[in-house]
Write an enzyme that holds these catalytic residues in place. Structure first.
Site, PDB file in Angstrom:
ATOM      1  N   GLY A   7     -55.775 179.927  45.532  1.00 59.41           N
ATOM      2  CA  GLY A   7     -54.540 179.448  46.154  1.00 59.41           C
ATOM      3  C   GLY A   7     -53.587 178.882  45.126  1.00 59.41           C
ATOM      4  O   GLY A   7     -52.362 178.961  45.294  1.00 59.41           O
ATOM      5  N   ALA A   8     -54.144 178.332  44.062  1.00 65.97           N
ATOM      6  CA  ALA A   8     -53.280 177.736  43.038  1.00 65.97           C
ATOM      7  C   ALA A   8     -52.405 178.802  42.372  1.00 65.97           C
ATOM      8  O   ALA A   8     -51.294 178.511  41.921  1.00 65.97           O
ATOM      9  CB  ALA A   8     -54.125 176.999  42.009  1.00 65.97           C
ATOM     10  N   GLY A  43     -39.477 142.605  47.460  1.00 65.22           N
ATOM     11  CA  GLY A  43     -38.761 142.889  48.709  1.00 65.22           C
ATOM     12  C   GLY A  43     -37.806 144.058  48.581  1.00 65.22           C
ATOM     13  O   GLY A  43     -38.161 145.146  48.127  1.00 65.22           O
ATOM     14  N   GLY A  44     -36.566 143.821  49.002  1.00 69.58           N
ATOM     15  CA  GLY A  44     -35.569 144.887  48.970  1.00 69.58           C
ATOM     16  C   GLY A  44     -35.312 145.412  47.573  1.00 69.58           C
ATOM     17  O   GLY A  44     -34.855 146.546  47.403  1.00 69.58           O
TER      18      GLY A  44
END
Ligand code: HXC
Length: 510
Positions: free
Chosen positions: A404-405, A169-170
């Site tokens: 692009g790298a 949970g939290g």
């Protein structure tokens, strides 16, 4: 007066045993330290100052009115790590499973507020079952306020979470909003809901380890940035990590005495790159030979091994290192590697840690799995992170920087400050084979012709000089001088001033 002092000691003694000797024994039986023992290992000896030792919960439902345990399941305070202040909270699993009540939350919030106001790092040691079920919405409200403080502190002070027991949970959501999460192997788990709830809702049968053990979260989910064999090892490594980090986003970098000559040359680097461009080599060797005394704290070593991220020092000052790793998937950028490196770059930029990038990247990983998985957006995260970063950025291209790298990996075009290349660098749109197959498709049947075309392409592009002629590379350097070059560049850039245009915040492609 004597009785008053004795009464204080009596109360303290009760608070110190938390949920009682039996539960402490059970904690030790599982191979775990108690909340207080953990703080002792984490902080400098005798430096811990505790707050709110006597705080108790206010709940009266489900028989809780009869069971008050001073401290209410969390030990909070501050101390030092190698003389530098840190704030700490340590969940006590022996008290209601370390679960969070309204008052337990208030203790954590007090520490969070003080850490933020006094601009010092905060470390949470987690061993807890989330919201205290008996308190209902009061506990949920407590978590909400802890989360809010996590967000306000993000990018202002370093926040570190160490998962040291079963956490739900939290107690997993708050760590998820901090800068780093570390786990302990075999004794710590993270899940939103535990195996029993999973069985009820989805009919899946899983063990805690399969659902959220360190092996899952350091590899598959990449929620955790590292795992250690036991509590003591984990806490000692946190001391090591804190030594690398500035106190806050306006503080100077920590500076340690440096006994490693910044001008040290390493001739073995001249033969690091194999003659065959498709053969891998270990980029970690270059990292270890560049940083002071080979001291490198790696972040997420077990996830996306095709990119390496971590902290080192040059001339005693922290640097963030990002490096493609040719040993894994040829160092290609895929979704996981892009996300991992983007988060690291942003952490460093938040805290003014200079970036040193070592590049050997054949491009982005092609294929449907990657495209369907959102490679465009994940790759854009890394591009975005580097492009918005205003810290000093030093880049060394060792071999491939394709497509692009090339742009993404801290190139000159996205404000790389000093961009070096080794003579073995190949900076091009793609490798020779791929390029020739596209440019000379009609000639593919003619092997000799294609071999010549490939050779011509290699002669023209498989080098750093085309980029150097344009000034995209500041200097082609000898591999053995990398440490000296990097350290001089960092010294040069110490006074760097660069600001992005004012904005409320950016809109990084999440
Ligand atoms: C009150 C709790 C508790 C809780 C554990 N305990 N979790 N008490 N509230 N949330 C108590 C148990 O009753 C037990 O008390 C002691 O802690 C130890 O727990 P065990 O179950 O015996 O230990 P273990 O088998 O190791 O299992 C640990 C556990 C499990 C995996 C954490 O206790 C568990 O699943 N707890 C519930 C987790 C959960 O669903 N929490 C709520 C999440 S919602 P005794 O007296 O017997 O020693 C949430 C909302 C936040 O947190 C918002 C998120 C966005």
């Amino acid at each position: 007066m004597k009785e008053v002092l004795a009464e204080l000691e009596r109360r303290r003694a009760i608070a110190r045993v938390g949920g009682g000797e039996k539960r402490i024994e059970a904690q030790h039986g599982r191979g775990k330290l108690t909340a207080r023992e953990r703080i002792e290992v984490l902080l400098d000896e005798g430096s811990f100052e505790e707050f709110d030792m006597f705080k108790v919960h206010r709940c009266t439902d489900f028989g809780m009115g009869d069971s008050h345990i001073p401290g209410d399941g969390v030990v909070t305070g501050w101390g030092t790590i190698n003389g530098r202040t840190v704030y700490v909270f340590s969940k006590d699993f022996t008290v209601f499973g370390g679960s969070l009540s309204e008052t337990h939350a208030q203790k954590i919030m007090k520490i969070q507020d003080m850490a933020l106001q006094n601009r010092a790092p905060i470390i949470g040691l987690f061993d807890a079952g989330g919201a205290r079920i008996q308190e209902g919405v009061a506990a949920l409200g407590g978590y909400g306020e802890v989360f809010q403080r996590n967000v306000l502190a993000s990018g202002v002070i370093p926040q570190i979470s160490v998962i040291m027991g079963p956490c739900a949970g939290g107690d997993v959501y708050s760590p998820a909003m901090t800068d780093f999460i570390f786990m302990v192997r075999d004794t710590s788990y993270m899940f939103v809901t535990g195996p029993d709830v999973v069985k009820t809702v989805t009919n899946e049968t899983v063990t805690a380890e399969q659902l959220g053990g360190a092996s899952v979260h350091t590899t598959k989910s990449s929620i955790a940035d590292g795992a250690f064999d036991n509590d003591v090892d984990a806490l000692q490594q946190m001391r090591r990590l804190v030594d690398f980090l500035p106190m806050n986003n306006t503080a100077d970098l920590p500076e340690l005495a440096c006994y490693d000559d910044p001008a040290r040359v390493d001739m073995s680097l001249d033969t690091l790159i194999p003659d065959n461009p498709n053969k891998p080599y270990d980029m970690k060797e270059l990292i270890l030979k560049t940083v002071d005394e080979g001291d490198f704290f790696e972040i997420s070593p077990s996830h996306a091994g095709n990119i390496i991220t971590g902290f080192g020092r040059v001339e005693g000052r922290t640097v963030g290192i990002i490096a493609n790793q040719p040993m894994v998937l040829a160092g290609v950028l895929d979704s996981d590697a892009s996300r991992k490196a983007a988060r690291f770059v942003r952490f460093c930029d938040c805290f003014n840690i200079p970036l040193v990038t070592f590049v050997d990247v054949p491009g982005f990983l092609p294929g449907t799995a990657q495209e369907y998985g959102g490679l465009i957006k994940h790759g854009a995260k890394l591009l975005f992170a580097y492009a918005e970063a205003t810290v000093p950025k030093i880049t060394v291209i060792t071999r491939k920087a394709y497509g692009g790298a090339y742009d993404v990996m801290s190139s000159k075009h996205i404000r790389g400050d000093i961009n070096y290349a080794w003579p073995s660098a190949e900076i091009a749109v793609m490798g020779a084979k791929g390029a020739v197959e596209i440019l000379y498709r009609a000639e593919l049947a003619d092997k000799d012709k294609i071999a010549k075309r490939t050779k011509d392409y290699e002669d023209r592009f498989a080098n750093p000089f085309v980029a150097a002629e344009r000034g995209y590379i500041d200097e082609v350097i000898l591999p053995h001088s990398t440490r000296r070059r990097v350290s001089r560049a960092l010294a040069l850039l110490r006074g760097k001033q660069l600001q992005n245009p004012w904005k409320k915040h950016d809109n990084i492609p999440l």
